[in-house]
Design a protein around this motif. Structure first.
Motif, PDB file in Angstrom:
ATOM      1  N   UNK A 161       0.810  -1.216   0.000  1.00 62.86           N
ATOM      2  CA  UNK A 161       0.000   0.000   0.000  1.00 62.86           C
ATOM      3  C   UNK A 161       0.844   1.268   0.000  1.00 62.86           C
ATOM      4  N   UNK A 162       2.030   1.202   0.571  1.00 64.31           N
ATOM      5  CA  UNK A 162       2.882   2.392   0.649  1.00 64.31           C
ATOM      6  C   UNK A 162       3.278   2.910  -0.731  1.00 64.31           C
ATOM      7  N   UNK A 163       3.195   2.074  -1.770  1.00 72.27           N
ATOM      8  CA  UNK A 163       3.489   2.550  -3.125  1.00 72.27           C
ATOM      9  C   UNK A 163       2.531   3.659  -3.538  1.00 72.27           C
ATOM     10  N   UNK A 164       1.276   3.565  -3.083  1.00 75.53           N
ATOM     11  CA  UNK A 164       0.296   4.586  -3.443  1.00 75.53           C
ATOM     12  C   UNK A 164       0.542   5.874  -2.664  1.00 75.53           C
ATOM     13  N   UNK A 165       1.154   5.763  -1.498  1.00 72.99           N
ATOM     14  CA  UNK A 165       1.573   6.956  -0.763  1.00 72.99           C
ATOM     15  C   UNK A 165       2.711   7.647  -1.502  1.00 72.99           C
ATOM     16  N   UNK A 166       3.622   6.860  -2.051  1.00 73.37           N
ATOM     17  CA  UNK A 166       4.782   7.411  -2.746  1.00 73.37           C
ATOM     18  C   UNK A 166       4.433   7.977  -4.120  1.00 73.37           C
ATOM     19  N   UNK A 167       3.525   7.316  -4.833  1.00 73.00           N
ATOM     20  CA  UNK A 167       3.268   7.668  -6.228  1.00 73.00           C
ATOM     21  C   UNK A 167       1.904   8.295  -6.482  1.00 73.00           C
ATOM     22  N   UNK A 168       1.023   8.248  -5.505  1.00 67.44           N
ATOM     23  CA  UNK A 168      -0.325   8.734  -5.725  1.00 67.44           C
ATOM     24  C   UNK A 168      -1.249   7.634  -6.235  1.00 67.44           C
ATOM     25  N   UNK A 169      -2.485   7.982  -6.470  1.00 65.92           N
ATOM     26  CA  UNK A 169      -3.488   7.012  -6.901  1.00 65.92           C
ATOM     27  C   UNK A 169      -3.395   6.772  -8.412  1.00 65.92           C
ATOM     28  N   UNK A 170      -4.282   5.917  -8.913  1.00 63.21           N
ATOM     29  CA  UNK A 170      -4.346   5.679 -10.356  1.00 63.21           C
ATOM     30  C   UNK A 170      -4.804   6.956 -11.056  1.00 63.21           C
ATOM     31  N   UNK A 171      -4.171   7.269 -12.183  1.00 58.25           N
ATOM     32  CA  UNK A 171      -4.444   8.496 -12.925  1.00 58.25           C
ATOM     33  C   UNK A 171      -5.698   8.307 -13.774  1.00 58.25           C
ATOM     34  N   UNK A 172      -6.756   9.079 -13.475  1.00 56.75           N
ATOM     35  CA  UNK A 172      -8.030   8.916 -14.168  1.00 56.75           C
ATOM     36  C   UNK A 172      -7.979   9.398 -15.618  1.00 56.75           C
ATOM     37  N   UNK A 173      -6.874  10.008 -15.997  1.00 62.67           N
ATOM     38  CA  UNK A 173      -6.684  10.389 -17.400  1.00 62.67           C
ATOM     39  C   UNK A 173      -6.698   9.164 -18.303  1.00 62.67           C
ATOM     40  N   UNK A 174      -6.252   8.033 -17.757  1.00 66.60           N
ATOM     41  CA  UNK A 174      -6.161   6.803 -18.542  1.00 66.60           C
ATOM     42  C   UNK A 174      -7.319   5.890 -18.154  1.00 66.60           C
ATOM     43  N   UNK A 175      -8.285   5.780 -19.031  1.00 64.66           N
ATOM     44  CA  UNK A 175      -9.534   5.080 -18.724  1.00 64.66           C
ATOM     45  C   UNK A 175      -9.370   3.565 -18.629  1.00 64.66           C
ATOM     46  N   UNK A 176      -8.382   3.020 -19.362  1.00 63.05           N
ATOM     47  CA  UNK A 176      -8.194   1.569 -19.412  1.00 63.05           C
ATOM     48  C   UNK A 176      -6.824   1.165 -18.889  1.00 63.05           C
ATOM     49  N   UNK A 177      -5.827   1.997 -19.088  1.00 56.84           N
ATOM     50  CA  UNK A 177      -4.439   1.618 -18.806  1.00 56.84           C
ATOM     51  C   UNK A 177      -3.828   2.369 -17.622  1.00 56.84           C
ATOM     52  N   UNK A 178      -4.645   2.845 -16.697  1.00 54.43           N
ATOM     53  CA  UNK A 178      -4.084   3.556 -15.537  1.00 54.43           C
ATOM     54  C   UNK A 178      -3.200   2.632 -14.706  1.00 54.43           C
ATOM     55  N   UNK A 179      -3.504   1.352 -14.670  1.00 50.56           N
ATOM     56  CA  UNK A 179      -2.649   0.419 -13.931  1.00 50.56           C
ATOM     57  C   UNK A 179      -1.297   0.252 -14.628  1.00 50.56           C
TER      58      UNK A 179
END
Length: 289
Positions: A161-179
């Protein structure tokens, strides 16, 4: 009879399973029951519903009555990654796993099989998965160069989970490939990635990503890598994508997209400079690039 894990058991790192769903009434029960059958003791499940108009939420609520580690939130969202981001904010687990409502865990012991990897200093654990639509197994060890060329199936990854603290959440700009965007950024970090030779999930493989293309991501993919990676990794990526740059540059020029054509030519130039520098630094090498 469904075995009910104890989410508060102290003998394992807590895994938060996030299940985004919308009108998944025909599928959600089988998905959640595959989690309920797990013999790993430390699991919580967060179903993040996008205001379904069928009885998805009712089915989840019925399952949650006897299983207090299941929770559900339902309201309109901006798509699957918006739902996942909502789940991340609610997650209590040390590890995050994302499971589609049309997918199911491969067996009752899969989390137990990877538990030794959860207890180490790993940041990402990725596994094999079975694509149900083809019956084929997918998954192999990945390098930073690999992840730019081909994404890892989302159902094959557990993230600390700490990766999301470091990098932020999934970018909603990418509708299919945010992961995929997030994975490239993870691999660009000082980040410990481990491959576990276990089939973790049976996934459908016929979702939205198989029917459409995330043009915004493919336009930005190289820029994402440029920001994330160091020169040696970039060189290996550029070399592998040389013809893709060439073809995309020609296409952009033909369509009058001058800025993107120039960007591709700039990438060609950067690659040439890096390759030339590498040859100068290794004059005795007989290997051509």
């Amino acid at each position: 009879m469904i075995h009910t894990p104890n989410v508060l058991a102290p003998n394992g790192d807590l895994v938060t399973v996030i299940v985004p769903t919308f009108n998944g009434a025909k599928l959600i029960r089988e998905c959640l029951e595959s989690v309920l059958r797990q013999d790993y003791k430390s699991i919580e499940v967060i179903v993040v519903d996008g205001a379904s108009t069928d009885n998805t939420v009712e089915i989840v609520s019925i399952l949650a009555r006897g299983n207090p580690f299941i929770s559900c939130t339902s309201k309109p969202d901006l798509g699957v990654y918006d739902a996942i981001n909502r789940g991340l904010r609610l997650a209590r687990g040390e590890w995050i796993y994302i499971l589609g409502c049309d997918d199911r865990l491969a067996g009752q012991g899969v989390f137990t099989a990877i538990a030794p990897f959860l207890a180490t200093d790993n940041d990402i654990i990725h596994t094999k998965v079975l694509r149900m639509s083809t019956g084929l197994l997918e998954g192999a060890p990945s390098t930073p160069g690999d992840i730019v060329l081909n994404n890892i199936c989302q159902q094959a990854i557990l993230y600390r989970k700490s990766l999301f603290t470091r990098l932020g959440e999934f970018d909603l700009k990418y509708k299919i490939c945010a992961d995929w965007d997030f994975n490239i950024r993870c691999f660009g970090l000082p980040c410990k990635v481990t491959f576990c030779d276990v089939v973790l999930c049976h996934y459908d493989g016929r979702g939205m990503s198989s029917r459409t293309t995330d043009h915004a991501f493919y336009r930005d993919r190289l820029s994402i890598a440029l920001r994330a990676y160091h020169v040696p990794v970039l060189h290996s990526v550029f070399r592998a994508l040389r013809y893709e740059f060439h073809d995309e540059g020609k296409k952009c020029l033909e369509e009058g997209r001058i800025f993107h054509a120039v960007k591709n030519q700039t990438i060609f130039f950067i690659h040439a400079v890096i390759a030339k520098f590498e040859r100068l630094m290794a004059p005795h090498s007989s290997k051509t690039r």
